[in-house]
Scaffold this active site. Structure first.
Site, PDB file in Angstrom:
ATOM      1  N   HIS A 158      47.768  44.010  43.219  1.00  0.00           N
ATOM      2  CA  HIS A 158      46.918  44.989  42.531  1.00  0.00           C
ATOM      3  C   HIS A 158      47.640  46.281  42.153  1.00  0.00           C
ATOM      4  O   HIS A 158      47.150  47.030  41.302  1.00  0.00           O
ATOM      5  CB  HIS A 158      45.712  45.357  43.407  1.00  0.00           C
ATOM      6  CG  HIS A 158      44.750  44.237  43.626  1.00  0.00           C
ATOM      7  ND1 HIS A 158      44.222  43.505  42.593  1.00  0.00           N
ATOM      8  CD2 HIS A 158      44.221  43.723  44.766  1.00  0.00           C
ATOM      9  CE1 HIS A 158      43.401  42.586  43.086  1.00  0.00           C
ATOM     10  NE2 HIS A 158      43.391  42.690  44.398  1.00  0.00           N
ATOM     11  N   ASP A 193      44.761  33.874  44.909  1.00  0.00           N
ATOM     12  CA  ASP A 193      43.967  34.834  45.660  1.00  0.00           C
ATOM     13  C   ASP A 193      42.560  34.838  45.068  1.00  0.00           C
ATOM     14  O   ASP A 193      42.385  34.552  43.881  1.00  0.00           O
ATOM     15  CB  ASP A 193      44.614  36.211  45.489  1.00  0.00           C
ATOM     16  CG  ASP A 193      44.100  37.249  46.454  1.00  0.00           C
ATOM     17  OD1 ASP A 193      44.812  37.555  47.418  1.00  0.00           O
ATOM     18  OD2 ASP A 193      42.996  37.772  46.237  1.00  0.00           O
ATOM     19  N   HIS A 195      40.897  37.361  44.387  1.00  0.00           N
ATOM     20  CA  HIS A 195      40.821  38.496  43.472  1.00  0.00           C
ATOM     21  C   HIS A 195      41.782  38.323  42.305  1.00  0.00           C
ATOM     22  O   HIS A 195      42.876  37.793  42.461  1.00  0.00           O
ATOM     23  CB  HIS A 195      41.134  39.799  44.211  1.00  0.00           C
ATOM     24  CG  HIS A 195      40.221  40.049  45.367  1.00  0.00           C
ATOM     25  ND1 HIS A 195      40.622  39.944  46.669  1.00  0.00           N
ATOM     26  CD2 HIS A 195      38.915  40.362  45.395  1.00  0.00           C
ATOM     27  CE1 HIS A 195      39.600  40.197  47.460  1.00  0.00           C
ATOM     28  NE2 HIS A 195      38.550  40.448  46.707  1.00  0.00           N
ATOM     29  N   ASP A 281      42.446  34.826  51.028  1.00  0.00           N
ATOM     30  CA  ASP A 281      41.037  35.215  51.007  1.00  0.00           C
ATOM     31  C   ASP A 281      40.201  34.262  50.167  1.00  0.00           C
ATOM     32  O   ASP A 281      38.985  34.412  50.070  1.00  0.00           O
ATOM     33  CB  ASP A 281      40.863  36.657  50.534  1.00  0.00           C
ATOM     34  CG  ASP A 281      41.624  36.970  49.270  1.00  0.00           C
ATOM     35  OD1 ASP A 281      42.251  36.061  48.699  1.00  0.00           O
ATOM     36  OD2 ASP A 281      41.608  38.138  48.838  1.00  0.00           O
TER      37      ASP A 281
END
EC number: 3.5.1.98
Length: 509
Positions: A158, A193, A195, A281
């Site tokens: 990120h 992931d 995200h 995750d």
């Protein structure tokens, strides 16, 4: 690997001759100090999970020199981090401390450091460690001495050029890809992931030398980007693929879309190297996640990418139920090595974390899968249609400037800079994760369903960016079209031997 064939991309299709049991030359980067860093009380990001992973690897016998080369990374320097990040941002990370942060409120806001990305003791050293490991792993692959390089502390996808985000401060993935671009004309980045891999996508949004493919939860969810319509810009058009998914996706549904898309990507793009971000995750039962992948289902992505026999960099990422994270990355290390690991966990320093089942396998639950076959088929067809618009990789002309990745000039009083980039180093960075339903913050949503306002969903972090808006700061000004084959020697510290790991849990076994 013969450098003269680096641009050809290796095998474009999974090879039946490269069975899962076939051995690969694997190196693994690990710094015993990485587990000591602490984001703060109540923060879901726990670097300690990397130490737990290492302990499992030790007790399964995977750290033996006969299995893989274990390396301690050299810390990335300012100049290394500034190959992507801005000078003032790196200077801020280096200078800020828990004691001085409140004297720098404007800088904290400017660089988005605070709740999700707090200031903690040793912050800059932590960034240097995980970034140095990822860059070192990339160098190892460039040298051709290893087929697979692993850094479970990395994968912090990120972080932006001048901004922390989603538990990530420095984008080790971008730095590693820049290193790979010294040798390879094309690098493929895959993100599993939960995200969206927004920081990596943004960095390479306007180039065709890096293709990014992200499989992620999409909607009212951090970071709020990753629409299927975001496909790249300018020379990078169609070299960005986003696969938006809904809650509860299971192993079968995930592989029904992952394998066809990635097979076509490998056929059309023919990368010289692949970077796979293995954020955990997306596993069932994650503290911040909402997918329903089992450990074996998650690892199937690693197994599939291994089958192409293309240089492969495996990185960590998200993952907030740490007993699941450690088991997942241990299992995937076994996959990389072609080793079948027994289900019953060996006794280890963290054995009580893994009860009551004490199994290596992370099981899926009975949660509802909101991804219908029809929806997945539509997404797959959309992505494959975009891929059909690519020029065939061998004829692609790379005329736009590529990020400058020359090795740093030596300091008179420093060690040989080549050693700093040695693939023998091993430190990884791992971070990022959305929490709850906010597209702006991960922390705000742990256990709290926070209402998103119209303003929030339209700011820099929350809006669904289309190709008309999304023209990121190109990595740009430092881009150059010439390739440079790194000449670094392998001088990182090897820590296969138990006595060299500074009494790290598991290292003496």
């Amino acid at each position: 690997m013969d450098p003269s064939s680096a641009g050809a991309g290796g095998n474009s299709l999974a090879s039946a001759s490269c069975g899962d049991a076939q051995k690969r030359r694997v190196c693994y980067f690990y710094d015993p100090e990485v587990g000591n860093y602490y984001y703060g009380q109540g923060h879901p990001m726990k670097p300690h999970r990397v130490r737990m992973t290492h302990a499992l690897l030790a007790h399964y016998g995977l750290l033996a020199p006969a299995k893989m080369q274990v390396l301690r990374p050299l810390p990335a320097r300012d100049r290394d981090l500034c190959r992507f990040h801005s000078d003032d941002y790196v200077a801020f990370l280096r200078a800020v401390t828990p004691e001085t942060q409140f004297d720098q409120i404007r800088s904290l806001r400017r660089f988005n450091v605070g709740e999700d990305c707090p200031v903690f003791d040793g912050l800059y050293a932590y960034c240097q460690t995980y970034a140095g490991a990822s860059v070192g792993a990339a160098v190892k692959l460039n040298h051709g001495t290893h087929d697979i390089a692993i850094n479970w502390s990395g994968g912090l996808h990120h972080a932006k050029k001048s901004e922390a985000s989603g538990f990530c401060y420095v984008n080790d993935i971008v730095l590693a890809i820049l290193e790979l671009l010294k040798l390879h004309e094309r690098v493929l980045y895959i993100d599993i992931d939960i995200h969206h891999g927004d920081g990596v996508e943004e960095a390479f949004y306007t180039t065709n030398r890096v293709m990014t493919v992200s499989f992620h939860k999409f909607g009212d969810y951090f970071p709020g980007t990753g629409d299927i319509r975001d496909i790249g810009y300018s020379e990078g058009k169609y070299y960005c693929l986003n696969v938006p998914l809904d809650d509860g996706i299971d192993d079968d549904s995930y592989q029904s879309i992952f394998k066809p898309i990635i097979s076509k990507v490998m056929e059309m793009y023919r990368p010289g190297a692949v970077v796979l971000q293995c954020g955990a995750d997306s596993l069932s039962g994650d503290r911040l996640g909402c997918f329903n992948l089992s450990g074996k289902g998650h690892a199937e992505c690693v197994k599939f990418m291994r089958s192409f026999n293309v240089p492969l960099l495996l990185l960590g990422g998200g993952g907030y139920t740490i007993r699941n994270v450690a088991r997942c990355w241990c299992y995937e290390t076994g996959v990389a090595l072609g080793e079948e690991l027994r289900e019953k966990l060996p006794y280890n320093e963290y054995y009580e974390y893994f009860g009551p089942e004490y199994s290596l396998y992370v099981a899926a639950s009975n949660m509802e899968n909101r991804n219908t076959n029809k929806q997945l088929e539509e997404i797959k067809c959309n992505i494959l249609d975009n891929l059909s618009k690519l020029q065939h990789a061998p004829s692609v002309q790379f005329e736009e400037r590529i990020p400058e990745t020359k090795l740093p000039e030596p300091d008179e009083d420093q060690d040989d800079p080549d050693e700093r980039h040695d693939p023998d180093s091993d430190m990884l960075l791992d971070d990022h994760k959305p929490m709850g339903h906010s597209a702006r913050s991960l922390i705000h949503n742990i256990g709290v369903k926070r209402e998103i306002t119209e303003t929030e969903t339209k700011d820099q972090h929350g809006k669904r960016l289309t190709t008309e808006h999304k023209v990121p700061e190109p990595m740009a000004d430092d881009l150059g079209s010439s390739k440079q084959v790194p000449t670094a020697d392998a001088n990182s510290m090897a820590i296969n031997a138990p006595g060299n790991a500074k009494n790290e849990p598991g290292s003496s076994l």
